[in-house]
Design a protein around this motif. Sequence first.
Motif, PDB file in Angstrom:
ATOM      1  N   VAL A 112       0.833  -1.145  -0.032  1.00  0.00           N
ATOM      2  CA  VAL A 112      -0.131   0.092   0.039  1.00  0.00           C
ATOM      3  C   VAL A 112       0.670   1.191  -0.028  1.00  0.00           C
ATOM      4  O   VAL A 112       0.294   2.365  -0.156  1.00  0.00           O
ATOM      5  N   ALA A 187      -4.393  -3.795  -5.250  1.00  0.00           N
ATOM      6  CA  ALA A 187      -3.259  -3.723  -4.078  1.00  0.00           C
ATOM      7  C   ALA A 187      -2.081  -4.767  -4.117  1.00  0.00           C
ATOM      8  O   ALA A 187      -0.940  -4.313  -4.176  1.00  0.00           O
ATOM      9  N   LEU A 220      -6.731   1.396  -1.834  1.00  0.00           N
ATOM     10  CA  LEU A 220      -5.803   2.032  -2.140  1.00  0.00           C
ATOM     11  C   LEU A 220      -6.100   3.287  -2.283  1.00  0.00           C
ATOM     12  O   LEU A 220      -7.221   3.711  -3.012  1.00  0.00           O
TER      13      LEU A 220
END
Length: 600
Positions: A112, A187, A220
């Motif tokens: 992330v 992600a 995200l």
Amino acid sequence: MLAPDADPRALARPAFSLPSPKGLLFGAGLLALALLLQPAVPPRVSRVLRLALFPFVAFLALASPFWWRFEPFAISIPADFRWAIFAPYGWLKAVEWGLLSSGAREREFAWVGFDGRDEERVHAHSREHTCEGKRGAVQQQAAGKTTAREEDGGARSRRANDVAAPRPIHPLVRADSLTAAQDASAANSQLPTPSPSPSPPFEAIQPPSIADDPPHSPPLPPLAKAKVASLTAEQRLHPLRTFSDAFHLLTSLRGIGYTWGPPLRSLAPPSPTHAAFVRRAAYMFVYSHVVSTLCLALQVLDRDGLLAPFLARQLSLLPVSSPAAVADFISSTISRLCIGVSLYAQMNIGFEGACLAFFVCHLATNALLSRLANALPSNWAKRVSWRSTFDLREYPPLFDRPFAAMGDGGLASFWGKRWHALFRGPFTAVGYRPVAKLTRTLGLPKKASQLAGVFVVFALSGWMHWQALLAARHALGEGLSPALLAFAAARSIPPTSLFPRPYASLSFLERHGTFVFFLLQPVAVALENFWIAKTRKRVGGWAGRIWVALWVVVLGQAIVGRSWLALGLVHGLPPVHLWSWERWLLPTFSLAPMPIFMRS
């Protein structure tokens, strides 16, 4: 027949050798497991291959420090202990990655980065000038988050007395499962080395309590999504990218920037600039080397019985009834205290040295690529556009002032925040979560389940250190060669400086002090939380400093310091008066066993 004028010191010299590179083979196995965790590998294939591979990697990790060690291994316990300490970590990582489910693979190992909510606000603010209608939606969303935080405030205060445990804190606030499921694939495909984002390095969020359910994967941020969306499927699944991501996962011991890792706000502040980073790392590297070398010198002086007489001569000038007895007590206490301080300094040496090496590689790579681009024709130079990035937020200090801020937050804060977090991930995945889940399934209360998980985490930490000592002491009797004994006799080095006492002659505390110390820590954490629940006061101030120092420093030197010295953690090092200049000036060279780096 020997010549009459032959020097006996030159005739008896045992051979020294470093551990074989084969001892790092389990690292290649861990890299293979990290490759199988990448999104380019289909879930079913990844699951089957990881289950088949991880037992061999785990076995090799535990066996390596027994098979490949420093030579002569009979007097290399200090060096072999440091060499073997990461073998249990390799075992834990192999078990964690091998048994990871496909769902957890998508949730826990998503990158992330550092694009937080501040970046979202910047992104939303830039859109206000082009789409007036979206402004209300953004404000409504922000208001909803504020209301949710206010509603959760009472819940967080009710959870303040829960038992703390070293569970990784997710970098972003939790999202609902629907949003997380929509963003899971994005992600997992983000490159774990993005360019620095405009968001500040710290995010003002409250970490979830250890009593919470396992958080879902966070979505995200907008800019991170844009980066992923700009990549084609071929770019996301490119073999070089997959290998780079796997290597990054393997070397990211703390998981900074990953879903399973901690947020930056829970770590020591990173350096603001590259110049400040180099200054801090270089200073800590040199300072830690000085501290480590002095600690080892004091321990060797105490081992050889030279520190106590020196202290007795100084105490004789004072009105002390029995200076010899007091000097013996002070000498042994200093030696035991130096165990923890030297290990703290040596970990800083390794960490800061690795950080500086990574930064030098980053600069050298970009310099080489720039020169290559300038030397190539223009049509070829366009292909050399990639440059290495070095995000300082991935390299905060290893420790967060563990001694200067010892009492702030109590013992739970000391182990959970102040001390290093290198092993937090596998401890949580292999120890805390399974035990806490099992105890809850058996009907135990939540706090009892939390305490059981914390107990297992500290037990794993004790086992890791005990396993390293076990490997370092393995088959000591087989290493007593005539050349080694003759070498020591020629230099008037007594056997008590070479070898620790036999294991059978040690007391219970000297044998098992490692487990005793680490298993006392969850007891202290439970007492600390009980006191907080009854008094509604946090641990801090001078009372907190004394409380933490009692359990960490006083009990540490009396239990684990005594045990490790008795088990031979300074045996095999040459007497201080025989140290060559390399042991004083070169980092970690003071840990080298005889016969190298000794004065003639």
